[in-house]
Design a protein around this motif. Structure first.
Motif, PDB file in Angstrom:
ATOM      1  N   SER A 180       8.725  -3.994 -13.942  1.00 34.50           N
ATOM      2  CA  SER A 180       9.068  -2.903 -13.731  1.00 34.50           C
ATOM      3  C   SER A 180       8.521  -2.562 -12.630  1.00 34.50           C
ATOM      4  CB  SER A 180       8.680  -1.816 -14.753  1.00 34.50           C
ATOM      5  OG  SER A 180       7.425  -1.929 -14.788  1.00 34.50           O
ATOM      6  N   GLU A 181       7.258  -3.025 -12.028  1.00 25.74           N
ATOM      7  CA  GLU A 181       6.629  -2.599 -10.794  1.00 25.74           C
ATOM      8  C   GLU A 181       7.601  -3.031  -9.792  1.00 25.74           C
ATOM      9  OE1 GLU A 181       4.236  -0.460  -9.753  1.00 25.74           O
ATOM     10  OE2 GLU A 181       4.477   0.354 -11.611  1.00 25.74           O
ATOM     11  N   VAL A 182       8.288  -4.067  -9.993  1.00 34.20           N
ATOM     12  CA  VAL A 182       8.974  -4.688  -8.893  1.00 34.20           C
ATOM     13  C   VAL A 182      10.231  -3.979  -8.477  1.00 34.20           C
ATOM     14  CG1 VAL A 182       9.973  -6.980  -8.116  1.00 34.20           C
ATOM     15  CG2 VAL A 182       8.039  -6.885  -9.232  1.00 34.20           C
ATOM     16  N   PHE A 183      10.863  -3.820  -9.844  1.00 36.45           N
ATOM     17  CA  PHE A 183      12.452  -3.127  -9.608  1.00 36.45           C
ATOM     18  C   PHE A 183      12.404  -1.750  -9.713  1.00 36.45           C
ATOM     19  CE2 PHE A 183      12.749  -7.733 -11.066  1.00 36.45           C
ATOM     20  CZ  PHE A 183      13.353  -8.319 -10.091  1.00 36.45           C
ATOM     21  N   PHE A 184      11.474  -1.117 -10.743  1.00 37.12           N
ATOM     22  CA  PHE A 184      11.717   0.364 -10.909  1.00 37.12           C
ATOM     23  C   PHE A 184      10.521   1.138 -10.643  1.00 37.12           C
ATOM     24  CE2 PHE A 184      13.630  -2.260 -14.318  1.00 37.12           C
ATOM     25  CZ  PHE A 184      14.907  -2.159 -13.966  1.00 37.12           C
ATOM     26  N   GLN A 185       9.255   0.518 -10.229  1.00 34.70           N
ATOM     27  CA  GLN A 185       8.313   1.344  -9.695  1.00 34.70           C
ATOM     28  C   GLN A 185       7.761   2.417 -10.682  1.00 34.70           C
ATOM     29  OE1 GLN A 185      11.168   1.225  -7.074  1.00 34.70           O
ATOM     30  NE2 GLN A 185       9.972  -0.778  -6.658  1.00 34.70           N
ATOM     31  N   LYS A 186       7.633   1.830 -11.868  1.00 35.85           N
ATOM     32  CA  LYS A 186       7.518   2.633 -12.950  1.00 35.85           C
ATOM     33  C   LYS A 186       5.866   2.746 -13.343  1.00 35.85           C
ATOM     34  CE  LYS A 186      11.850   3.406 -15.292  1.00 35.85           C
ATOM     35  NZ  LYS A 186      12.791   3.276 -16.508  1.00 35.85           N
ATOM     36  N   GLY A 187       5.271   3.410 -14.075  1.00 31.01           N
ATOM     37  CA  GLY A 187       3.930   3.373 -14.374  1.00 31.01           C
ATOM     38  C   GLY A 187       2.997   3.912 -13.309  1.00 31.01           C
ATOM     39  N   GLU A 188       1.706   4.192 -13.849  1.00 31.83           N
ATOM     40  CA  GLU A 188       0.685   4.552 -12.987  1.00 31.83           C
ATOM     41  C   GLU A 188      -0.483   3.827 -12.985  1.00 31.83           C
ATOM     42  OE1 GLU A 188      -2.078   8.585 -12.062  1.00 31.83           O
ATOM     43  OE2 GLU A 188      -0.295   8.524 -13.588  1.00 31.83           O
ATOM     44  N   ILE A 189      -1.141   3.240 -11.920  1.00 32.80           N
ATOM     45  CA  ILE A 189      -2.282   2.209 -12.001  1.00 32.80           C
ATOM     46  C   ILE A 189      -3.629   3.330 -11.440  1.00 32.80           C
ATOM     47  CG2 ILE A 189      -3.311   0.169 -11.054  1.00 32.80           C
ATOM     48  CD1 ILE A 189      -0.954  -0.156 -12.700  1.00 32.80           C
ATOM     49  N   ILE A 190      -4.695   3.175 -12.282  1.00 32.83           N
ATOM     50  CA  ILE A 190      -5.747   3.637 -12.090  1.00 32.83           C
ATOM     51  C   ILE A 190      -6.914   3.031 -11.298  1.00 32.83           C
ATOM     52  CG2 ILE A 190      -7.686   5.052 -13.213  1.00 32.83           C
ATOM     53  CD1 ILE A 190      -5.668   5.967 -15.322  1.00 32.83           C
ATOM     54  N   ASN A 191      -7.012   1.469 -12.167  1.00 32.55           N
ATOM     55  CA  ASN A 191      -8.112   0.697 -11.500  1.00 32.55           C
ATOM     56  C   ASN A 191      -7.638   0.265 -10.139  1.00 32.55           C
ATOM     57  OD1 ASN A 191      -9.480  -1.677 -11.494  1.00 32.55           O
ATOM     58  ND2 ASN A 191     -10.425  -0.979 -13.406  1.00 32.55           N
ATOM     59  N   LYS A 192      -8.772   0.430  -9.126  1.00 39.17           N
ATOM     60  CA  LYS A 192      -8.545  -0.142  -7.850  1.00 39.17           C
ATOM     61  C   LYS A 192      -8.363  -1.722  -8.071  1.00 39.17           C
ATOM     62  CE  LYS A 192     -11.349   3.081  -5.699  1.00 39.17           C
ATOM     63  NZ  LYS A 192     -12.640   3.580  -4.844  1.00 39.17           N
ATOM     64  N   CYS A 193      -8.915  -2.522  -9.040  1.00 40.49           N
ATOM     65  CA  CYS A 193      -8.743  -3.984  -8.929  1.00 40.49           C
ATOM     66  C   CYS A 193      -7.340  -4.442  -9.512  1.00 40.49           C
ATOM     67  CB  CYS A 193      -9.787  -4.620  -9.898  1.00 40.49           C
ATOM     68  SG  CYS A 193     -11.432  -4.323  -9.431  1.00 40.49           S
ATOM     69  N   SER A 194      -6.984  -3.419 -10.352  1.00 38.85           N
ATOM     70  CA  SER A 194      -5.213  -3.464 -10.764  1.00 38.85           C
ATOM     71  C   SER A 194      -4.591  -3.360  -9.430  1.00 38.85           C
ATOM     72  CB  SER A 194      -5.068  -2.544 -11.880  1.00 38.85           C
ATOM     73  OG  SER A 194      -5.968  -2.566 -12.936  1.00 38.85           O
ATOM     74  N   LYS A 195      -4.818  -2.551  -8.651  1.00 35.54           N
ATOM     75  CA  LYS A 195      -3.800  -2.327  -7.453  1.00 35.54           C
ATOM     76  C   LYS A 195      -4.106  -3.530  -6.654  1.00 35.54           C
ATOM     77  CE  LYS A 195      -4.522   2.879  -7.526  1.00 35.54           C
ATOM     78  NZ  LYS A 195      -5.011   3.937  -6.686  1.00 35.54           N
ATOM     79  N   VAL A 196      -5.144  -4.156  -6.500  1.00 39.11           N
ATOM     80  CA  VAL A 196      -5.370  -5.572  -5.687  1.00 39.11           C
ATOM     81  C   VAL A 196      -4.428  -6.485  -6.305  1.00 39.11           C
ATOM     82  CG1 VAL A 196      -6.803  -7.057  -4.817  1.00 39.11           C
ATOM     83  CG2 VAL A 196      -7.625  -4.658  -4.865  1.00 39.11           C
ATOM     84  N   VAL A 197      -4.593  -6.536  -7.616  1.00 38.61           N
ATOM     85  CA  VAL A 197      -3.796  -7.538  -8.419  1.00 38.61           C
ATOM     86  C   VAL A 197      -2.125  -7.527  -8.255  1.00 38.61           C
ATOM     87  CG1 VAL A 197      -3.139  -8.760 -10.730  1.00 38.61           C
ATOM     88  CG2 VAL A 197      -5.690  -7.951  -9.931  1.00 38.61           C
ATOM     89  N   LEU A 198      -1.846  -6.204  -8.499  1.00 40.39           N
ATOM     90  CA  LEU A 198      -0.330  -5.893  -8.290  1.00 40.39           C
ATOM     91  C   LEU A 198       0.266  -5.987  -6.895  1.00 40.39           C
ATOM     92  CD1 LEU A 198       1.722  -4.702 -10.095  1.00 40.39           C
ATOM     93  CD2 LEU A 198       1.180  -2.372  -9.468  1.00 40.39           C
ATOM     94  N   VAL A 199      -0.586  -5.750  -5.928  1.00 36.17           N
ATOM     95  CA  VAL A 199      -0.180  -5.898  -4.445  1.00 36.17           C
ATOM     96  C   VAL A 199       0.000  -7.175  -4.355  1.00 36.17           C
ATOM     97  CG1 VAL A 199      -0.789  -5.762  -2.240  1.00 36.17           C
ATOM     98  CG2 VAL A 199      -0.902  -3.685  -3.616  1.00 36.17           C
ATOM     99  N   THR A 200      -1.003  -8.063  -4.585  1.00 37.43           N
ATOM    100  CA  THR A 200      -0.759  -9.516  -4.618  1.00 37.43           C
ATOM    101  C   THR A 200       0.283 -10.050  -5.319  1.00 37.43           C
ATOM    102  OG1 THR A 200      -3.186  -9.567  -4.451  1.00 37.43           O
ATOM    103  CG2 THR A 200      -1.987 -11.705  -4.787  1.00 37.43           C
ATOM    104  N   TRP A 201       0.611  -9.495  -6.672  1.00 36.53           N
ATOM    105  CA  TRP A 201       1.797 -10.124  -7.275  1.00 36.53           C
ATOM    106  C   TRP A 201       3.045  -9.701  -6.798  1.00 36.53           C
ATOM    107  CZ3 TRP A 201       3.738 -12.800 -10.719  1.00 36.53           C
ATOM    108  CH2 TRP A 201       4.909 -12.655 -11.563  1.00 36.53           C
ATOM    109  N   LEU A 202       3.191  -8.425  -6.021  1.00 37.56           N
ATOM    110  CA  LEU A 202       4.282  -7.817  -5.436  1.00 37.56           C
ATOM    111  C   LEU A 202       4.639  -8.782  -4.096  1.00 37.56           C
ATOM    112  CD1 LEU A 202       3.923  -3.988  -5.755  1.00 37.56           C
ATOM    113  CD2 LEU A 202       5.379  -5.610  -7.140  1.00 37.56           C
ATOM    114  N   THR A 203       3.715  -9.086  -3.575  1.00 37.96           N
ATOM    115  CA  THR A 203       3.920 -10.102  -2.278  1.00 37.96           C
ATOM    116  C   THR A 203       4.453 -11.384  -2.658  1.00 37.96           C
ATOM    117  OG1 THR A 203       1.899  -8.932  -1.160  1.00 37.96           O
ATOM    118  CG2 THR A 203       2.612 -11.130  -0.452  1.00 37.96           C
TER     119      THR A 203
END
Length: 331
Positions: A180-203
């Motif tokens: 959903s983050e790839v195609f719909f950008q849904k959901g809210e991320i709070i943890n900074k480590c989660s954001k790093v993981v998600l950015v890496t995943w999106l790349t």
């Protein structure tokens, strides 16, 4: 061997004019081209023949003339050394023809192929063709692992999307959230480590999508047509005057052999369903596909043949060595 001039009687024997038969072909003038006035205009086979003559240790002047008959086997059988000393054409070496004359070494391969209409090989499975099953499996596993990592990190931060959700919804979010983050950008991320993981995943996903798109485009362009192989060979076409008719009778006894004379005959016979397939040697099929390759395909080889060569009653050995030398020089 050729530069030795001590054997002058041998050289004098072959010096002079030489009658060479050049069959008048209805089609495939790329090999031998004789016009309506029986004048030789050229052709690939003639060019190779003349090049081989230039490598001989003696001077010889070929006199090209078309024979009265067009069947290659009959031409070879009627070589007498008077009216015709050699044949310069696209003649395939066969066991039957070698009984009547000597052949040079082949100057081109001539495997037998089948020519059939092409069909589009598109379907839902085409979407999975760019990647192998192992790669698809790795992408799915990676998506699940990323989902588990984000679920764990966000749960520690008591993200309401993950913290208060029922168990089955959490399990669903493990798989769905990275997508959903790839195609719909849904959901809210709070943890900074989660954001790093998600950015890496999106790349990584962005790179994978680019590779997938390029591979799919290539696959659709190159592999969209496949040969339509018939289940039963009721009627099989062949080039008129070719030995291929003997191959059809020997290997497809239940099939009717239909003689075809030109490229247009090939196309019309396949298009109108007059033949189920056309059996011919690969040089001729490649010429046909160069013109009509968008709707027809070949498959095979169905048989291996020695190749195309020249015929001579006395100079086969010399011309063979010439062809061998020319090949080595080209390499």
């Amino acid at each position: 061997m050729w530069k030795n001039e001590t054997d002058k009687p041998l050289l004098e024997k072959y010096t002079g004019t030489f009658n060479v038969c050049v069959p008048k072909k209805v089609a495939f003038h790329e090999f031998v081209d004789v016009d309506n006035n029986d004048q030789l205009k050229g052709g690939f086979s003639i060019a190779i023949f003349c090049l081989a003559l230039q490598e001989l240790p003696f001077k010889i002047q070929p006199i090209f003339k078309p024979p009265e008959i067009e069947d290659y086997t009959e031409i070879v059988q009627k070589l007498d050394g008077k009216n015709c000393n050699a044949v310069a054409a696209d003649i395939t070496i066969t066991s039957n023809r070698t009984k009547y004359a000597d052949f040079t070494i082949p100057y081109m391969g001539s495997e037998l192929y089948m020519l059939v209409p092409a069909i589009e090989n598109w379907g839902i499975q085409t979407l999975f063709k760019p990647f192998t099953m192992k790669l698809w499996f790795a992408i799915i596993i990676s998506c699940i692992i990323i989902g588990i990592a984000i679920e764990f990190l966000e749960y520690r931060e008591k993200n309401p999307i993950f913290y208060h959700a029922p168990f089955f919804q959490k399990l669903f979010m493990i798989i769905w959230f990275p997508i959903s983050e790839v195609f719909f950008q849904k959901g809210e991320i709070i943890n900074k480590c989660s954001k790093v993981v998600l950015v890496t995943w999106l790349t990584v996903i962005f790179i994978v999508i680019q590779i997938y798109t390029a591979s799919l485009s290539t696959w659709l362009t190159v592999n969209q047509l496949q040969p339509k192989v018939p289940k039963v060979y009721g009627k099989v076409g062949y080039q008129s005057g070719s030995y291929v008719v003997d191959f059809i009778h020997a290997n497809l006894p239940d099939s009717e052999a239909i003689a075809l004379s030109s490229l247009d005959d090939y196309k019309n016979a396949l298009k109108k369903g007059k033949v189920d397939a056309i059996c011919d040697e690969v040089p001729y099929i490649d010429i046909f596909l160069a013109k009509y390759g968008d709707t027809y395909k070949k498959f095979g080889p169905v048989a291996d043949e020695p190749g195309l060569a020249f015929v001579s009653l006395s100079l086969s050995h010399f011309i063979s060595v010439s062809l061998f030398v020319d090949t080595k020089l080209e390499k």
